[in-house]
Motif scaffolding. Structure first.
Motif, PDB file in Angstrom:
ATOM      1  N   PHE A   1      11.041  30.776   1.595  1.00  0.00           N
ATOM      2  CA  PHE A   1      11.648  30.476   0.287  1.00  0.00           C
ATOM      3  C   PHE A   1      13.150  30.256   0.459  1.00  0.00           C
ATOM      4  O   PHE A   1      13.727  29.346  -0.113  1.00  0.00           O
ATOM      5  CB  PHE A   1      11.388  31.620  -0.701  1.00  0.00           C
ATOM      6  CG  PHE A   1       9.982  31.620  -1.240  1.00  0.00           C
ATOM      7  CD1 PHE A   1       9.684  30.991  -2.439  1.00  0.00           C
ATOM      8  CD2 PHE A   1       8.970  32.230  -0.547  1.00  0.00           C
ATOM      9  CE1 PHE A   1       8.390  30.976  -2.928  1.00  0.00           C
ATOM     10  CE2 PHE A   1       7.666  32.227  -1.016  1.00  0.00           C
ATOM     11  CZ  PHE A   1       7.372  31.603  -2.216  1.00  0.00           C
TER      12      PHE A   1
ATOM     13  N   ARG B   1       2.506  33.658  -6.589  1.00  0.00           N
ATOM     14  CA  ARG B   1       2.098  33.019  -7.847  1.00  0.00           C
ATOM     15  C   ARG B   1       0.964  33.789  -8.530  1.00  0.00           C
ATOM     16  O   ARG B   1       0.869  33.820  -9.758  1.00  0.00           O
ATOM     17  CB  ARG B   1       1.650  31.577  -7.537  1.00  0.00           C
ATOM     18  CG  ARG B   1       1.377  30.744  -8.747  1.00  0.00           C
ATOM     19  CD  ARG B   1       1.241  29.289  -8.379  1.00  0.00           C
ATOM     20  NE  ARG B   1      -0.037  28.994  -7.769  1.00  0.00           N
ATOM     21  CZ  ARG B   1      -0.672  27.839  -7.893  1.00  0.00           C
ATOM     22  NH1 ARG B   1      -0.145  26.870  -8.595  1.00  0.00           N
ATOM     23  NH2 ARG B   1      -1.823  27.620  -7.301  1.00  0.00           N
TER      24      ARG B   1
ATOM     25  N   PHE C   1      10.709  34.460 -12.503  1.00  0.00           N
ATOM     26  CA  PHE C   1       9.929  33.254 -12.201  1.00  0.00           C
ATOM     27  C   PHE C   1       8.655  33.174 -13.034  1.00  0.00           C
ATOM     28  O   PHE C   1       8.097  34.200 -13.430  1.00  0.00           O
ATOM     29  CB  PHE C   1       9.576  33.220 -10.708  1.00  0.00           C
ATOM     30  CG  PHE C   1      10.787  33.146  -9.827  1.00  0.00           C
ATOM     31  CD1 PHE C   1      11.461  31.947  -9.655  1.00  0.00           C
ATOM     32  CD2 PHE C   1      11.283  34.275  -9.203  1.00  0.00           C
ATOM     33  CE1 PHE C   1      12.589  31.876  -8.861  1.00  0.00           C
ATOM     34  CE2 PHE C   1      12.411  34.223  -8.409  1.00  0.00           C
ATOM     35  CZ  PHE C   1      13.072  33.019  -8.246  1.00  0.00           C
TER      36      PHE C   1
ATOM     37  N   ASP D   1       6.660  27.615 -11.829  1.00  0.00           N
ATOM     38  CA  ASP D   1       7.752  27.393 -10.868  1.00  0.00           C
ATOM     39  C   ASP D   1       7.231  27.180  -9.451  1.00  0.00           C
ATOM     40  O   ASP D   1       8.015  26.982  -8.526  1.00  0.00           O
ATOM     41  CB  ASP D   1       8.706  28.601 -10.859  1.00  0.00           C
ATOM     42  CG  ASP D   1       9.420  28.762 -12.182  1.00  0.00           C
ATOM     43  OD1 ASP D   1       9.576  27.755 -12.884  1.00  0.00           O
ATOM     44  OD2 ASP D   1       9.801  29.905 -12.514  1.00  0.00           O
ATOM     45  N   TYR D   2       5.905  27.257  -9.315  1.00  0.00           N
ATOM     46  CA  TYR D   2       5.313  27.147  -7.976  1.00  0.00           C
ATOM     47  C   TYR D   2       4.525  25.839  -7.861  1.00  0.00           C
ATOM     48  O   TYR D   2       4.094  25.277  -8.864  1.00  0.00           O
ATOM     49  CB  TYR D   2       4.383  28.330  -7.708  1.00  0.00           C
ATOM     50  CG  TYR D   2       5.133  29.636  -7.577  1.00  0.00           C
ATOM     51  CD1 TYR D   2       5.333  30.220  -6.334  1.00  0.00           C
ATOM     52  CD2 TYR D   2       5.653  30.282  -8.694  1.00  0.00           C
ATOM     53  CE1 TYR D   2       6.025  31.420  -6.220  1.00  0.00           C
ATOM     54  CE2 TYR D   2       6.350  31.471  -8.588  1.00  0.00           C
ATOM     55  CZ  TYR D   2       6.540  32.036  -7.340  1.00  0.00           C
ATOM     56  OH  TYR D   2       7.233  33.212  -7.232  1.00  0.00           O
TER      57      TYR D   2
ATOM     58  N   TRP E   1       7.979  27.465  -4.092  1.00  0.00           N
ATOM     59  CA  TRP E   1       8.545  26.951  -5.337  1.00  0.00           C
ATOM     60  C   TRP E   1       8.524  25.427  -5.355  1.00  0.00           C
ATOM     61  O   TRP E   1       8.700  24.769  -4.328  1.00  0.00           O
ATOM     62  CB  TRP E   1      10.006  27.378  -5.462  1.00  0.00           C
ATOM     63  CG  TRP E   1      10.230  28.827  -5.706  1.00  0.00           C
ATOM     64  CD1 TRP E   1       9.447  29.672  -6.444  1.00  0.00           C
ATOM     65  CD2 TRP E   1      11.325  29.605  -5.213  1.00  0.00           C
ATOM     66  NE1 TRP E   1       9.990  30.928  -6.437  1.00  0.00           N
ATOM     67  CE2 TRP E   1      11.140  30.914  -5.685  1.00  0.00           C
ATOM     68  CE3 TRP E   1      12.443  29.324  -4.429  1.00  0.00           C
ATOM     69  CZ2 TRP E   1      12.027  31.945  -5.411  1.00  0.00           C
ATOM     70  CZ3 TRP E   1      13.324  30.338  -4.143  1.00  0.00           C
ATOM     71  CH2 TRP E   1      13.126  31.627  -4.620  1.00  0.00           C
TER      72      TRP E   1
ATOM     73  N   GLY F   1      11.254  25.783  -9.660  1.00  0.00           N
ATOM     74  CA  GLY F   1      11.482  27.116  -9.107  1.00  0.00           C
ATOM     75  C   GLY F   1      12.825  27.201  -8.397  1.00  0.00           C
ATOM     76  O   GLY F   1      13.548  28.202  -8.504  1.00  0.00           O
ATOM     77  N   HIS F   2      13.160  26.142  -7.669  1.00  0.00           N
ATOM     78  CA  HIS F   2      14.452  26.130  -6.962  1.00  0.00           C
ATOM     79  C   HIS F   2      15.614  26.098  -7.961  1.00  0.00           C
ATOM     80  O   HIS F   2      16.638  26.750  -7.741  1.00  0.00           O
ATOM     81  CB  HIS F   2      14.522  24.938  -6.002  1.00  0.00           C
ATOM     82  CG  HIS F   2      13.852  25.219  -4.689  1.00  0.00           C
ATOM     83  ND1 HIS F   2      14.511  25.763  -3.621  1.00  0.00           N
ATOM     84  CD2 HIS F   2      12.565  25.066  -4.297  1.00  0.00           C
ATOM     85  CE1 HIS F   2      13.665  25.934  -2.617  1.00  0.00           C
ATOM     86  NE2 HIS F   2      12.474  25.511  -3.001  1.00  0.00           N
TER      87      HIS F   2
END
Lengths: 186, 347
Positions: B106, B258, B306, B310-311, B319, B323-324
């Motif tokens: 990540f 997730r 999160f 976001d995944y 992500w 997500g980022h």
């Protein structure tokens, strides 16, 4: 052979929409010209724009296109495969059965059977393997031809259109099916 | 009876009958071929993942320095990776950075172009990611030790991925890579980092452990979970000591899997756990948060930050762009409004 199912990679998404939009636009252009429209190219551009329009609001639309293509082609090929097999069963097999067999059926009581000759055949591993590989390999036609020639079963050549059709549609993967190596008695 | 006429008739009839099917199949294949050909022409060429990594005698593996290459992420897409002279992602150096983000894939920005990863999104805050796919918290400690004085005066954000970091702290390998890990000290009262097994030779001695099953175990009370959280406490204690020594500000953010962010995922995990009735998806955050509280390390629970969306949909682990962006926003908040020593709710 190129896979019909497309991955969701960006390059494939872009290419997919480019090809599909081009085809739609060309179709619209041809239809417009056939209908005698003076500005058929405007219609073609309009169709292309409408085709891509939802993507302006959500980028997911473009990915959904790939998903829809994969599902649709899988469904189409499944239906076509079934149709081809039915055609084979109802049209080809009834005709082929009249072509007879190269295997001598020396039934008891018949003139040939009176000779009391054994019906056991020497196992021909090469021929068996050739038959097995015939519909799998890239060179299936030459394999099938060779097998038909060596065994005298020329009727096999009547299967060429069917095998070609099935090859075009690829193998259907049945995830729930047992491995082909599994020996069952049912 | 001659067989030839039947063979010819059968072949001809079947060809005619199959013609519509063949036509449709050829059209479908034609479109697929056109799409694939065009895609291959426009898709950047990429190198195998293993070519991006090199052996490191301390960490086991590490990204190669000065990379500007594309790689194919499993079940996903082709992405661009840029590394600095030390092999860490991004062009900014540790010295130039305001925030040092330490963690695993990540942190590395796996599955997204380096320019779109969280560490590149906010030009007003220079974030240096120091991590690689498969790193555990033990790698984090080794990295902090290596960076030493270069951490002085900086903010250190330790990103702990809840799916595998907790178990990987205690295992000697990540697939074929040999990894430093924690083992009980000789007197069984504490922990120590084991790294004498690290070499370029592929590791072949361990069975693969189901990550989902272990995550489920960490969401219920029990001796395995206690052991894992005890190891985390030792590592957090060590990280705090390093940062205090270097006058760096340490904060911890957990990155949830997730599955922990959806009812369906939690239900599935509960069935994998040894005590479904005691399953609590927030337990890893609670346990880590409690440790951080004791050590006075600011902690952000990832489940508070999160969302499931976001995944990545298909890849399912890392992500997506959203997500980022959320991670970048979190870092901006941490920098502009430093967290207290209490656990922070960030949503």
């Amino acid at each position: 052979m190129v896979q019909v199912a497309l991955p969701h990679r960006r390059a494939y998404v872009i290419s997919f929409w480019f090809v599909l939009t081009s085809l739609m636009a060309m179709g619209a252009l041809a239809a417009g010209l056939a209908a005698g429209l003076s500005a058929a190219w405007v219609w073609a551009l309009g169709v292309a724009f409408l085709f891509l329009l939802p993507g302006l609001f959500t980028a997911r639309y473009f990915n959904l296109g790939i998903s829809a293509w994969n599902r649709a082609t899988s469904l189409i090929f499944r239906v076509l495969r079934k149709a081809a097999m039915r055609l084979c069963f109802y049209i080809i097999f009834p005709l082929i059965q009249h072509s007879g067999t190269s295997m001598g059926l020396e039934l008891p009581g018949s003139a040939q059977g009176a000779a009391e000759k054994s019906n056991w055949h020497i196992h021909n591993e090469a021929a068996r393997r050739a038959m097995k590989d015939a519909v799998r390999g890239e060179a299936w036609f030459s394999d099938l031809f060779r097998h038909g020639r060596t065994t005298g079963n020329w009727w096999l050549l009547s299967l060429v259109p069917l095998i070609f059709t099935l090859t075009l549609m690829g193998e259907e993967v049945q995830e729930t099916a047992p491995p082909t190596s599994t020996y069952t008695l049912y | 009876m001659s067989r030839l006429p039947f063979t010819v008739a059968a072949g001809f009839l079947s060809a005619v009958a199959l013609l519509p099917i063949i036509t449709v199949a050829l059209m479908v294949r034609g479109i697929a071929l056109a799409v694939s050909s065009l895609a291959r022409a426009i898709e950047p060429s990429y190198v195998p993942w293993r070519d991006l990594m090199t052996y490191d005698p301390v960490l086991g593996w590490k990204p190669r320095p000065n990379l500007d290459a594309n790689y194919y992420a499993d079940n996903d897409d082709v992405f661009q990776l840029v590394t600095d002279t030390e092999g860490w992602p991004g062009r900014c150096s540790v010295e130039q950075a305001d925030v040092i983000a330490i963690g695993d894939s990540f942190t590395f920005g796996y599955g997204i172009d380096s320019e779109r990863a969280f560490f590149s999104l906010d030009s007003s805050i220079r974030v240096k990611p120091v991590g690689a796919p498969g790193y555990s918290m033990v790698h984090g400690i080794r990295i902090m030790e290596q960076l030493g004085g270069r951490l002085r005066g900086k903010r250190v954000l330790w990103m702990v991925y809840l799916e595998n970091d907790l178990q990987d702290n205690l295992v000697p390998n990540m697939r074929q890579y040999r990894a430093p890990f924690l083992r009980s000290s000789a007197d069984r009262t504490s922990w120590e980092i084991a790294s004498e097994h690290i070499s370029p030779e592929p590791w072949t001695a361990s069975q693969t452990i189901s990550r989902h099953a272990m995550l489920a175990v960490f969401c219920v009370p029990g001796p395995i979970a206690d052991r894992a959280y005890s190891a985390c406490e030792w590592l957090l204690h060590r990280a705090r000591a390093i940062c205090v020594e270097q006058d760096a500000e340490l904060a911890v953010v957990s990155v949830p899997h997730r599955m922990l962010l959806s009812d369906k995922g939690c239900s599935l995990l509960a069935t994998l756990s040894p005590a479904p009735e005691d399953f609590d998806p927030s337990r890893p955050d609670q346990r880590l948060g409690a440790v951080c509280n004791r050590l006075k390390i600011p902690f952000v629970a990832g489940r508070e930050v999160f969302n499931y969306a976001d995944y990545k949909d298909r890849e399912g682990i890392h992500w997506n762009g959203r997500g980022h962006r959320r991670m970048a926003a979190l870092i901006a908040r941490v920098v502009r409004h430093p967290l207290g020593t209490h656990n922070a709710r960030m949503r």
